[in-house]
Design an enzyme around this catalytic site. Structure first.
Site, PDB file in Angstrom:
ATOM      1  N   ASP A 129       0.854  -1.186   0.000  1.00 30.71           N
ATOM      2  CA  ASP A 129       0.000   0.000   0.000  1.00 30.71           C
ATOM      3  C   ASP A 129       0.888   1.234   0.000  1.00 30.71           C
ATOM      4  O   ASP A 129       1.806   1.364   0.821  1.00 30.71           O
ATOM      5  CB  ASP A 129      -0.906   0.001   1.237  1.00 30.71           C
ATOM      6  N   TYR A 131       1.266   5.714  -0.526  1.00 27.35           N
ATOM      7  CA  TYR A 131       0.838   6.937   0.159  1.00 27.35           C
ATOM      8  C   TYR A 131       1.104   8.077  -0.813  1.00 27.35           C
ATOM      9  O   TYR A 131       1.914   8.954  -0.554  1.00 27.35           O
ATOM     10  CB  TYR A 131       1.694   7.051   1.426  1.00 27.35           C
ATOM     11  N   HIS A 136      -3.576  14.233   0.513  1.00 25.72           N
ATOM     12  CA  HIS A 136      -3.849  13.381   1.675  1.00 25.72           C
ATOM     13  C   HIS A 136      -2.709  13.462   2.686  1.00 25.72           C
ATOM     14  O   HIS A 136      -2.936  13.646   3.890  1.00 25.72           O
ATOM     15  CB  HIS A 136      -4.040  11.938   1.213  1.00 25.72           C
ATOM     16  N   GLU A 201     -10.486   4.231   3.204  1.00 25.37           N
ATOM     17  CA  GLU A 201      -9.527   4.877   2.322  1.00 25.37           C
ATOM     18  C   GLU A 201      -9.861   4.460   0.896  1.00 25.37           C
ATOM     19  O   GLU A 201      -9.788   3.276   0.559  1.00 25.37           O
ATOM     20  CB  GLU A 201      -8.085   4.480   2.665  1.00 25.37           C
ATOM     21  N   GLU A 203      -9.096   4.037  -2.830  1.00 30.37           N
ATOM     22  CA  GLU A 203      -7.841   3.879  -3.561  1.00 30.37           C
ATOM     23  C   GLU A 203      -8.077   3.135  -4.880  1.00 30.37           C
ATOM     24  O   GLU A 203      -9.133   2.545  -5.100  1.00 30.37           O
ATOM     25  CB  GLU A 203      -6.822   3.089  -2.723  1.00 30.37           C
ATOM     26  N   ASP A 235      -9.261   0.482   1.596  1.00 28.70           N
ATOM     27  CA  ASP A 235      -8.279  -0.008   2.557  1.00 28.70           C
ATOM     28  C   ASP A 235      -8.703   0.472   3.945  1.00 28.70           C
ATOM     29  O   ASP A 235      -8.258   1.511   4.424  1.00 28.70           O
ATOM     30  CB  ASP A 235      -6.884   0.509   2.196  1.00 28.70           C
ATOM     31  N   ARG A 239      -8.053   4.018  12.892  1.00 27.20           N
ATOM     32  CA  ARG A 239      -7.151   5.142  13.125  1.00 27.20           C
ATOM     33  C   ARG A 239      -6.601   5.174  14.556  1.00 27.20           C
ATOM     34  O   ARG A 239      -5.446   5.557  14.766  1.00 27.20           O
ATOM     35  CB  ARG A 239      -7.878   6.463  12.841  1.00 27.20           C
ATOM     36  N   GLN A 242      -3.975   2.383  14.834  1.00 29.27           N
ATOM     37  CA  GLN A 242      -2.823   2.761  14.022  1.00 29.27           C
ATOM     38  C   GLN A 242      -2.006   3.868  14.681  1.00 29.27           C
ATOM     39  O   GLN A 242      -0.773   3.843  14.658  1.00 29.27           O
ATOM     40  CB  GLN A 242      -3.296   3.204  12.637  1.00 29.27           C
ATOM     41  N   LYS A 255      -4.306  -1.699  10.072  1.00 25.68           N
ATOM     42  CA  LYS A 255      -4.586  -1.788   8.641  1.00 25.68           C
ATOM     43  C   LYS A 255      -4.768  -3.223   8.146  1.00 25.68           C
ATOM     44  O   LYS A 255      -5.388  -3.437   7.108  1.00 25.68           O
ATOM     45  CB  LYS A 255      -3.414  -1.171   7.853  1.00 25.68           C
ATOM     46  N   THR A 259      -8.818  -5.467   3.616  1.00 25.83           N
ATOM     47  CA  THR A 259      -8.728  -4.564   2.468  1.00 25.83           C
ATOM     48  C   THR A 259      -9.699  -5.084   1.432  1.00 25.83           C
ATOM     49  O   THR A 259      -9.556  -6.217   0.952  1.00 25.83           O
ATOM     50  CB  THR A 259      -7.299  -4.542   1.883  1.00 25.83           C
ATOM     51  N   GLU A 362      -9.972  12.877   7.010  1.00 24.83           N
ATOM     52  CA  GLU A 362      -9.829  14.180   6.355  1.00 24.83           C
ATOM     53  C   GLU A 362     -11.165  14.902   6.251  1.00 24.83           C
ATOM     54  O   GLU A 362     -11.245  16.107   6.500  1.00 24.83           O
ATOM     55  CB  GLU A 362      -9.253  13.983   4.956  1.00 24.83           C
TER      56      GLU A 362
END
Length: 430
Positions: A129, A131, A136, A201, A203, A235, A239, A242, A255, A259, A362
């Site tokens: 994965d 970034y 972001h 997330e 993606e 994904d 939070r 993590q 994480k 997924t 976000e």
């Protein structure tokens, strides 16, 4: 016009509305079962599936057996010449240029998509994965490092990524059980329990077909000789788990629990009209990542994120700072080998506006600005929430290429993940 522009595709004789995103310009591949439970490989066309496991030996008897296992693995490993040959054959079979006798032969291998239960279409070898969205990364930097540079010193020099858990990549429609783990409270106490800040997330995922040997690097120019196609990814992220665990080695339990991926893999060949230049880069990337002299691998893929039927964001992949070709080049630059079924995801797709952010952390600015969902004010995911991510891209001559959907519902902690309960085609797009 994009560098690899293709002519207007033939129309299909299969009944569908003219603007269907799974028209003959798309032809994505997937795996499915029917009532007999036997895995099959198919190509989506409108609201139907062409059963390739049955059609390929009957309509192309001189060709290599690529689909009898019901998985895409053998097809992925066959490489670009086979990918092109199969796509050309399927396009020809489904084109309205075929006469009625030929159509009748092909019609026997079509089934209503609503009768299919979709499966994970390939064996996931390794999962990485990335970034890759500057927006972001900068948003999270502003939240967690106020007053400092929101991007880490290395971020604009290489695609940042981590090695994920291949065994918990699941097909769209699989129930997602709320993960449990360690959390640290604002007062500094360490507690154990279900995640209280479960996030999404949005993606794109890229599926590797052709493997490499150890120490073999994949340059930018060879990206489409190794990567077969694209799918949608959610994904899921815990939070709070993590945040407590990620120093010093990065994401782990926050994480690795799940997924979700869409079941239809759209070949790169269907996305030629969507190719676009990525955003300007400064500083200029180092030589093995410098794509200024290469055909662009930015993609104009537009996503829509919904929670319980409410659209909460519409990010665009064209805003991503690092392309998938750069990610693959970086992933193999140290000599790491590729295997058929290797899978890498872009990282959260976020844009420059509040309406184009690809995660709840976000969109709610770390929980401080709740969203209006289901008539209430919400921050992170609650049990029972269903997240649906869809996407489309431009096709030739004004057509639309669909990437389908990735869907998942949150179940309370302590349960077990389950596949979709009733047979259905999980890529309904209208």
């Amino acid at each position: 016009m994009p560098p690899h522009s293709t002519p207007r595709p033939a129309r299909s004789w299969v009944p569908m509305r003219p603007d269907h995103p799974f028209g003959i310009q798309t032809l994505p591949y997937g795996s499915f079962t029917r009532s007999d439970g036997r895995p099959r490989t198919g190509v989506a066309i409108g609201d139907h599936i062409l059963d390739l496991s049955a059609a390929w030996p009957a309509l192309a008897p001189a060709e290599e057996d690529l689909f009898s296992t019901g998985s895409l693995d053998r097809f992925l490993a066959a490489g670009p010449s086979s990918w092109d040959r199969v796509r050309s054959a399927v396009t020809r079979w489904l084109s309205d240029e075929n006469d009625e006798r030929e159509r009748e032969h092909v019609r026997g291998f079509l089934l209503p998509a609503a009768e299919a239960t979709m499966l994970l279409p390939f064996t996931v070898a390794d999962y990485v994965d990335f970034y890759a969205s500057e927006h972001h990364a900068a948003n999270l930097g502003m939240m967690f490092r106020p007053g400092a540079d929101p991007l880490t010193a290395n971020w604009k020099h290489m695609p940042i990524g981590y090695h994920g858990r291949a065994g918990t990549v699941v097909v769209s429609g699989t129930t997602i059980t709320r993960p449990q783990g360690q959390r640290r409270t604002a007062e500094g106490a360490v507690t154990v329990g279900p995640s209280l800040r479960l996030d999404i997330e949005a993606e794109l995922g890229f599926v590797v077909g052709v493997p490499t040997t150890l120490s073999e690097q994949v340059p930018l120019s060879a990206f489409d000789r190794h990567v077969f196609g694209v799918c949608l990814v959610n994904d899921w992220s815990a939070r709070d788990i993590q945040a407590w665990e990620y120093v010093p080695l990065g994401p782990f339990l926050g994480k690795s629990f799940a997924t979700s991926v869409s079941p239809w893999i759209v070949p790169l060949a269907a996305l030629q009209e969507a190719r676009t230049a990525p955003p300007p880069r400064s500083p200029r990337p180092v030589a093995y990542l410098d794509d200024s002299g290469e055909a662009p691998w930015g993609l104009d893929v537009r996503l829509q994120i919904g929670v319980n039927g409410t659209t909460i964001s519409e990010p665009c992949f064209a805003d991503m700072y690092w392309t998938a070709a750069q990610q693959l080049a970086h992933m193999t630059f140290n000599g790491a080998s590729l295997r058929t079924g290797d899978f890498f995801a872009s990282g959260t797709i976020s844009g420059p506006t509040e309406q184009s952010r690809g995660s709840l952390i976000e969109l709610t600015w770390n929980g401080r600005e709740p969203l209006e969902i289901d008539g209430g004010r919400r921050t992170f995911l609650e049990d029972g929430d269903e997240v649906v991510i869809t996407a489309t891209a431009p096709g030739p001559a004004g057509t639309v290429v669909g990437l389908g959907e990735v869907r998942g519902r949150v179940a309370p902690a302590g349960g077990r993940a389950t596949a979709p309960r009733e047979p259905r085609h999980s890529e309904r797009q209208g």
